[in-house]
Scaffold this motif. Structure first.
Motif, PDB file in Angstrom:
ATOM      1  N   GLN A   1      34.144  46.826  48.264  1.00  0.00           N
ATOM      2  CA  GLN A   1      34.887  46.173  47.186  1.00  0.00           C
ATOM      3  C   GLN A   1      34.363  44.764  46.949  1.00  0.00           C
ATOM      4  OE1 GLN A   1      39.148  45.985  47.806  1.00  0.00           O
ATOM      5  NE2 GLN A   1      39.373  44.339  46.301  1.00  0.00           N
TER       6      GLN A   1
ATOM      7  N   THR B   1      31.100  44.815  45.095  1.00  0.00           N
ATOM      8  CA  THR B   1      31.305  45.087  43.670  1.00  0.00           C
ATOM      9  C   THR B   1      31.781  43.835  42.942  1.00  0.00           C
ATOM     10  OG1 THR B   1      31.856  47.399  44.139  1.00  0.00           O
ATOM     11  CG2 THR B   1      32.555  46.528  42.013  1.00  0.00           C
ATOM     12  N   GLU B   2      32.696  43.099  43.566  1.00  0.00           N
ATOM     13  CA  GLU B   2      33.193  41.866  42.963  1.00  0.00           C
ATOM     14  C   GLU B   2      32.071  40.847  42.796  1.00  0.00           C
ATOM     15  OE1 GLU B   2      36.366  40.566  45.453  1.00  0.00           O
ATOM     16  OE2 GLU B   2      37.832  41.991  44.618  1.00  0.00           O
ATOM     17  N   GLU B   3      31.241  40.707  43.836  1.00  0.00           N
ATOM     18  CA  GLU B   3      30.134  39.751  43.771  1.00  0.00           C
ATOM     19  C   GLU B   3      29.130  40.142  42.684  1.00  0.00           C
ATOM     20  OE1 GLU B   3      28.491  39.587  47.670  1.00  0.00           O
ATOM     21  OE2 GLU B   3      30.265  38.622  48.547  1.00  0.00           O
TER      22      GLU B   3
ATOM     23  N   ASP C   1      29.861  41.809  39.949  1.00  0.00           N
ATOM     24  CA  ASP C   1      30.504  41.508  38.670  1.00  0.00           C
ATOM     25  C   ASP C   1      30.467  40.013  38.360  1.00  0.00           C
ATOM     26  OD1 ASP C   1      31.103  44.044  37.858  1.00  0.00           O
ATOM     27  OD2 ASP C   1      33.152  44.048  38.631  1.00  0.00           O
ATOM     28  N   ILE C   2      30.643  39.195  39.393  1.00  0.00           N
ATOM     29  CA  ILE C   2      30.598  37.742  39.193  1.00  0.00           C
ATOM     30  C   ILE C   2      29.201  37.311  38.743  1.00  0.00           C
ATOM     31  CG2 ILE C   2      30.703  35.510  40.387  1.00  0.00           C
ATOM     32  CD1 ILE C   2      32.942  36.733  42.129  1.00  0.00           C
TER      33      ILE C   2
ATOM     34  N   LEU D   1      36.614  35.763  34.851  1.00  0.00           N
ATOM     35  CA  LEU D   1      36.894  36.559  36.043  1.00  0.00           C
ATOM     36  C   LEU D   1      38.360  36.974  36.094  1.00  0.00           C
ATOM     37  CD1 LEU D   1      34.868  34.721  38.857  1.00  0.00           C
ATOM     38  CD2 LEU D   1      34.269  36.807  37.622  1.00  0.00           C
TER      39      LEU D   1
ATOM     40  N   ILE E   1      39.771  39.469  38.577  1.00  0.00           N
ATOM     41  CA  ILE E   1      39.405  39.031  39.924  1.00  0.00           C
ATOM     42  C   ILE E   1      40.066  37.686  40.194  1.00  0.00           C
ATOM     43  CG2 ILE E   1      37.521  38.329  41.444  1.00  0.00           C
ATOM     44  CD1 ILE E   1      35.696  40.231  39.935  1.00  0.00           C
TER      45      ILE E   1
ATOM     46  N   THR F   1      41.257  38.589  46.435  1.00  0.00           N
ATOM     47  CA  THR F   1      39.900  39.095  46.515  1.00  0.00           C
ATOM     48  C   THR F   1      39.660  39.751  47.870  1.00  0.00           C
ATOM     49  OG1 THR F   1      37.578  38.509  46.095  1.00  0.00           O
ATOM     50  CG2 THR F   1      38.853  37.010  47.481  1.00  0.00           C
TER      51      THR F   1
END
Length: 229
Positions: free
Chosen positions: A72, A75-77, A79-80, A129, A135, A140
């Motif tokens: 997870q 994936t967040e990183e 997207d950022i 974000l 996010i 997070t």
């Protein structure tokens, strides 16, 4: 007196891992103990199986949580990083995209553009974000926290049926472990629901039902294999 709101969404990360770990510890070790006891095994062998299950289960929970939450976080990183590139390459499109989000929420177009403009002037990436990708820093992914919490709570949960096994008379291991474990599950469900602001009866009944089902099925399997042996 100032109005104060007590929201609980900031607890989602650690509360999920804690409840999952403790619930899994109680249910899996209690079921294991009951299944082995149903096969007419000695107390020493039952305790050995329970301790082995505790160690294996705690490590499995830690590894599973770490891998899952790390995925997870990855994936967040990603997207950022993608959003940062979009802001650099087409700032105007990102502005229109943010304004459109606010318009869809019911804000008048002109006001939505003003809000988007001011937020992007303050921190464009943060605005996208939160409002485009959902996010938030407070929820997070935290892999290490999730792994440690889950493993610790699994161990604490698993200790409940092990303690019951240790103190119970050999002939009463199954009913005492089942009763003690179901009581622990009910308390866990109640506490989790309370901390999350949910209905405590619903929380208690939910975990108790699944715990009862797991113990019942494992006891049946233990009896069948015990007879076969």
């Amino acid at each position: 007196m100032a109005h104060q709101e007590d929201h609980r969404s900031h607890r989602i990360g650690w509360l999920r891992a804690a409840v999952l770990g403790a619930n899994d510890g109680i249910v899996s070790i209690a079921s294991l103990i009951i299944g082995v006891a149903a096969a007419h095994t000695s107390r020493e062998d039952i305790l050995l199986a329970g301790i082995a299950g505790l160690v294996a289960g705690a490590m499995s929970m830690a590894a599973g949580e770490y891998v899952s939450v790390s995925s997870q976080a990855d994936t967040e990183e990603a997207d950022i990083a993608l959003e940062q590139r979009h802001l650099q390459e087409d700032h105007e499109f990102e502005f229109q995209e943010l304004a459109e989000i606010y318009i869809k929420r019911g804000i008048q177009p002109e006001l939505a553009k003003q809000v988007a403009m001011q937020l992007m002037a303050h921190d464009a990436l943060d605005a996208h974000l939160k409002d485009e990708l959902g996010i938030y820093e407070r929820i997070t992914a935290k892999p290490i926290q999730a792994a440690f919490t889950s493993a610790t709570m699994f161990t604490l949960g698993a200790a409940m049926p092990l303690i019951a096994t240790f103190i119970a008379p050999p002939a009463q291991i199954i009913p005492i472990v089942a009763s003690f474990s179901l009581f622990s599950l009910a308390m866990l469900g109640t506490l989790a629901a309370y901390l999350g602001g949910a209905n405590i009866w619903k929380g208690a009944i939910r975990v108790t039902f699944w715990g009862t089902l797991a113990m019942g099925l494992t006891a049946t399997a233990g009896k069948l294999f015990g007879i076969a042996a």
